[in-house]
Motif scaffolding. Structure first.
Motif, PDB file in Angstrom:
ATOM      1  N   VAL A 162       0.824  -1.210   0.000  1.00 32.32           N
ATOM      2  CA  VAL A 162       0.000   0.000   0.000  1.00 32.32           C
ATOM      3  C   VAL A 162       0.860   1.263   0.000  1.00 32.32           C
ATOM      4  CG1 VAL A 162      -1.912  -1.163   1.163  1.00 32.32           C
ATOM      5  CG2 VAL A 162      -0.253   0.109   2.530  1.00 32.32           C
ATOM      6  N   LYS A 163       2.193   1.069   0.033  1.00 27.14           N
ATOM      7  CA  LYS A 163       3.167   2.168   0.141  1.00 27.14           C
ATOM      8  C   LYS A 163       2.828   3.055   1.342  1.00 27.14           C
ATOM      9  CE  LYS A 163       4.625   2.220  -4.679  1.00 27.14           C
ATOM     10  NZ  LYS A 163       4.824   3.023  -5.907  1.00 27.14           N
ATOM     11  N   PRO A 164       2.800   2.449   2.533  1.00 30.72           N
ATOM     12  CA  PRO A 164       2.343   3.159   3.726  1.00 30.72           C
ATOM     13  C   PRO A 164       3.404   4.099   4.280  1.00 30.72           C
ATOM     14  CG  PRO A 164       3.113   0.989   4.340  1.00 30.72           C
ATOM     15  CD  PRO A 164       3.227   1.072   2.832  1.00 30.72           C
ATOM     16  N   ALA A 165       2.949   5.088   5.029  1.00 33.06           N
ATOM     17  CA  ALA A 165       3.866   5.922   5.803  1.00 33.06           C
ATOM     18  C   ALA A 165       4.351   5.162   7.029  1.00 33.06           C
ATOM     19  CB  ALA A 165       3.173   7.210   6.231  1.00 33.06           C
ATOM     20  N   ILE A 166       3.507   4.250   7.526  1.00 29.71           N
ATOM     21  CA  ILE A 166       3.779   3.526   8.774  1.00 29.71           C
ATOM     22  C   ILE A 166       3.520   2.043   8.566  1.00 29.71           C
ATOM     23  CG2 ILE A 166       3.187   3.339  11.233  1.00 29.71           C
ATOM     24  CD1 ILE A 166       1.669   6.058  10.807  1.00 29.71           C
ATOM     25  N   VAL A 167       4.419   1.205   9.066  1.00 29.29           N
ATOM     26  CA  VAL A 167       4.163  -0.230   9.169  1.00 29.29           C
ATOM     27  C   VAL A 167       4.113  -0.585  10.651  1.00 29.29           C
ATOM     28  CG1 VAL A 167       5.089  -2.545   8.797  1.00 29.29           C
ATOM     29  CG2 VAL A 167       5.171  -0.878   6.955  1.00 29.29           C
ATOM     30  N   LEU A 168       3.010  -1.211  11.064  1.00 30.00           N
ATOM     31  CA  LEU A 168       2.828  -1.637  12.450  1.00 30.00           C
ATOM     32  C   LEU A 168       3.021  -3.142  12.531  1.00 30.00           C
ATOM     33  CD1 LEU A 168      -0.390   0.422  13.289  1.00 30.00           C
ATOM     34  CD2 LEU A 168       1.987   1.064  13.680  1.00 30.00           C
ATOM     35  N   ALA A 169       3.857  -3.576  13.454  1.00 26.95           N
ATOM     36  CA  ALA A 169       4.172  -4.998  13.575  1.00 26.95           C
ATOM     37  C   ALA A 169       3.936  -5.457  15.007  1.00 26.95           C
ATOM     38  CB  ALA A 169       5.624  -5.255  13.156  1.00 26.95           C
ATOM     39  N   ASP A 170       2.995  -6.379  15.187  1.00 24.62           N
ATOM     40  CA  ASP A 170       2.652  -6.886  16.519  1.00 24.62           C
ATOM     41  C   ASP A 170       3.359  -8.219  16.738  1.00 24.62           C
ATOM     42  OD1 ASP A 170       1.520  -7.289  18.975  1.00 24.62           O
ATOM     43  OD2 ASP A 170      -0.489  -7.752  18.219  1.00 24.62           O
ATOM     44  N   GLU A 171       4.414  -8.210  17.552  1.00 25.32           N
ATOM     45  CA  GLU A 171       5.209  -9.403  17.861  1.00 25.32           C
ATOM     46  C   GLU A 171       5.552 -10.194  16.592  1.00 25.32           C
ATOM     47  OE1 GLU A 171       6.461  -9.873  20.666  1.00 25.32           O
ATOM     48  OE2 GLU A 171       5.163  -9.173  22.272  1.00 25.32           O
ATOM     49  N   PRO A 172       6.203  -9.556  15.609  1.00 22.72           N
ATOM     50  CA  PRO A 172       6.386 -10.208  14.300  1.00 22.72           C
ATOM     51  C   PRO A 172       7.348 -11.380  14.305  1.00 22.72           C
ATOM     52  CG  PRO A 172       7.663  -8.195  14.399  1.00 22.72           C
ATOM     53  CD  PRO A 172       6.829  -8.228  15.656  1.00 22.72           C
ATOM     54  N   LYS A 178      14.897 -18.362  16.301  1.00 19.14           N
ATOM     55  CA  LYS A 178      15.771 -17.213  16.551  1.00 19.14           C
ATOM     56  C   LYS A 178      16.477 -16.738  15.286  1.00 19.14           C
ATOM     57  CE  LYS A 178      19.636 -15.645  19.418  1.00 19.14           C
ATOM     58  NZ  LYS A 178      20.593 -16.011  20.500  1.00 19.14           N
ATOM     59  N   ALA A 179      17.060 -17.669  14.524  1.00 19.18           N
ATOM     60  CA  ALA A 179      17.813 -17.284  13.330  1.00 19.18           C
ATOM     61  C   ALA A 179      16.910 -16.632  12.290  1.00 19.18           C
ATOM     62  CB  ALA A 179      18.509 -18.511  12.732  1.00 19.18           C
ATOM     63  N   THR A 180      15.706 -17.204  12.089  1.00 16.13           N
ATOM     64  CA  THR A 180      14.773 -16.642  11.111  1.00 16.13           C
ATOM     65  C   THR A 180      14.275 -15.284  11.581  1.00 16.13           C
ATOM     66  OG1 THR A 180      14.095 -18.871  10.466  1.00 16.13           O
ATOM     67  CG2 THR A 180      12.647 -17.065   9.808  1.00 16.13           C
ATOM     68  N   GLY A 181      14.026 -15.161  12.887  1.00 20.87           N
ATOM     69  CA  GLY A 181      13.582 -13.880  13.439  1.00 20.87           C
ATOM     70  C   GLY A 181      14.593 -12.775  13.183  1.00 20.87           C
ATOM     71  N   SER A 202       5.215  -3.697  18.450  1.00 19.94           N
ATOM     72  CA  SER A 202       4.806  -4.055  19.804  1.00 19.94           C
ATOM     73  C   SER A 202       5.534  -5.346  20.135  1.00 19.94           C
ATOM     74  CB  SER A 202       3.289  -4.269  19.846  1.00 19.94           C
ATOM     75  OG  SER A 202       2.915  -4.981  20.997  1.00 19.94           O
ATOM     76  N   THR A 203       6.324  -5.360  21.210  1.00 16.65           N
ATOM     77  CA  THR A 203       7.179  -6.522  21.420  1.00 16.65           C
ATOM     78  C   THR A 203       7.651  -6.661  22.865  1.00 16.65           C
ATOM     79  OG1 THR A 203       9.145  -7.658  20.553  1.00 16.65           O
ATOM     80  CG2 THR A 203       9.343  -5.288  20.918  1.00 16.65           C
ATOM     81  N   HIS A 204       7.982  -7.879  23.257  1.00 12.00           N
ATOM     82  CA  HIS A 204       8.794  -8.091  24.456  1.00 12.00           C
ATOM     83  C   HIS A 204      10.033  -8.901  24.077  1.00 12.00           C
ATOM     84  CE1 HIS A 204       5.955 -11.593  24.515  1.00 12.00           C
ATOM     85  NE2 HIS A 204       7.089 -12.258  24.735  1.00 12.00           N
ATOM     86  N   ASP A 205      10.335  -8.963  22.781  1.00  8.87           N
ATOM     87  CA  ASP A 205      11.473  -9.714  22.249  1.00  8.87           C
ATOM     88  C   ASP A 205      12.711  -8.817  22.226  1.00  8.87           C
ATOM     89  OD1 ASP A 205      13.321 -11.159  20.795  1.00  8.87           O
ATOM     90  OD2 ASP A 205      11.899 -11.772  19.229  1.00  8.87           O
ATOM     91  N   GLN A 206      13.747  -9.221  22.925  1.00  6.77           N
ATOM     92  CA  GLN A 206      14.968  -8.419  22.984  1.00  6.77           C
ATOM     93  C   GLN A 206      15.604  -8.252  21.611  1.00  6.77           C
ATOM     94  OE1 GLN A 206      16.061  -6.787  25.766  1.00  6.77           O
ATOM     95  NE2 GLN A 206      17.530  -5.801  24.369  1.00  6.77           N
ATOM     96  N   LYS A 207      15.410  -9.233  20.709  1.00  6.85           N
ATOM     97  CA  LYS A 207      15.967  -9.122  19.357  1.00  6.85           C
ATOM     98  C   LYS A 207      15.406  -7.900  18.632  1.00  6.85           C
ATOM     99  CE  LYS A 207      14.754 -13.159  17.665  1.00  6.85           C
ATOM    100  NZ  LYS A 207      13.982 -13.713  18.784  1.00  6.85           N
ATOM    101  N   VAL A 208      14.112  -7.643  18.809  1.00  6.59           N
ATOM    102  CA  VAL A 208      13.488  -6.481  18.175  1.00  6.59           C
ATOM    103  C   VAL A 208      14.068  -5.196  18.760  1.00  6.59           C
ATOM    104  CG1 VAL A 208      11.319  -5.258  17.745  1.00  6.59           C
ATOM    105  CG2 VAL A 208      11.368  -7.775  17.714  1.00  6.59           C
ATOM    106  N   ILE A 209      14.188  -5.152  20.069  1.00  4.72           N
ATOM    107  CA  ILE A 209      14.749  -3.967  20.742  1.00  4.72           C
ATOM    108  C   ILE A 209      16.182  -3.720  20.279  1.00  4.72           C
ATOM    109  CG2 ILE A 209      15.394  -3.010  22.993  1.00  4.72           C
ATOM    110  CD1 ILE A 209      13.011  -4.650  24.153  1.00  4.72           C
ATOM    111  N   ASP A 210      16.933  -4.797  20.063  1.00  2.80           N
ATOM    112  CA  ASP A 210      18.319  -4.659  19.619  1.00  2.80           C
ATOM    113  C   ASP A 210      18.429  -4.031  18.226  1.00  2.80           C
ATOM    114  OD1 ASP A 210      19.217  -5.753  21.983  1.00  2.80           O
ATOM    115  OD2 ASP A 210      19.526  -7.768  21.155  1.00  2.80           O
TER     116      ASP A 210
END
Length: 253
Positions: A162-172, A178-181, A202-210
């Protein structure tokens, strides 16, 4: 700099039986374009509720939300659907692909609402974004013929189509090993840098925060801290002031 998302004094309440649950409590937040932002917090903290409000899937009980400086809080359901179709892409932990459609048809699906796009325009976008996520040769495969990582790549292509301004990802990364994530996060980071698309997780995954360069910590429905990663990849964490100073304002202090 103008904000792609601006949230002002937002509260969100739900009625469970006869009990009122305060899901979000006095949230004020500004998000500048092009950031890779993680909203982190434990289960039940309100992070998914906040993501749903930004995505115009839900409405605040009070307060105002601006997307690209448009106040969306009072828009009709049809106006919000049109805004989502043009400005917001969604990526979910369960992929949410339609099993009877091919990868290409899943990517095309959100474009069918767009009356300004011809069949040729839609096909061109589908091919372009499937190529970006490395799945051009899997266009005719259905979801059950793809791995989890490939299905999430299709979901990313669908969000971008949709060529969005924003992409929202809920615990993607929740349903990925781990490797695929890490691989999927790297892909989204490259897209963020190449296309300038704002990603909000939206996440509690440290990989996302990193991988993030902005961080909002949320707990018990309120913002507890903001984090900004500098050019040396070090975090500067600032505790939220009363009524939650915006991330953009924190950045300038």
């Amino acid at each position: 700099m103008s904000s792609v998302v601006r949230i002002e004094r937002v509260f969100k309440e739900y009625l469970l039986g006869e009990q009122t649950v305060q899901a979000l409590n006095d949230i004020t937040l500004a998000i500048e374009p092009g950031v890779f932002l993680a909203i982190s917090g434990p289960s039940g903290s309100g992070k998914t509720t906040l993501l749903n409000l930004i995505g115009c899937i839900d409405r605040p009980s009070s307060g105002d939300i601006y997307i690209n400086e448009q106040n969306v809080s009072q828009k009709s359901a049809n106006e919000l659907a049109d805004l989502r179709a043009r400005s917001i892409g969604f990526i979910f932990q369960t992929f949410n692909l339609l099993p009877v459609l091919s990868a290409a048809e899943n990517v095309e699906y959100p474009l069918l609402r767009r009356k300004d796009l011809s069949t040729t325009d839609r096909k061109r976008r589908v091919n372009y974004f499937l190529d970006i996520v490395g799945l051009g040769k899997y266009a005719d495969n259905r979801p059950n013929q793809l791995s989890g990582g490939q299905r999430q790549r299709v979901a990313i292509a669908r969000a971008l189509a949709v060529k969005p301004a924003i992409v929202l990802a809920d615990e993607p990364t929740a349903n990925l090993d781990k490797a695929t994530g890490i691989e999927i996060l790297g892909l989204m980071k490259k897209i963020n840098e190449h296309l300038g698309t704002t990603f909000i997780f939206s996440t509690h995954d440290q990989k996302v925060i990193d991988h993030a360069n902005r961080l909002v910590k949320i707990e018990d429905g309120g913002i507890k801290a903001f984090g900004i990663r500098n050019q040396k990849s070090n975090w500067h964490i600032a505790r939220a002031a009363p009524h939650a100073v915006s991330a953009t304002e924190q950045n300038s202090q």
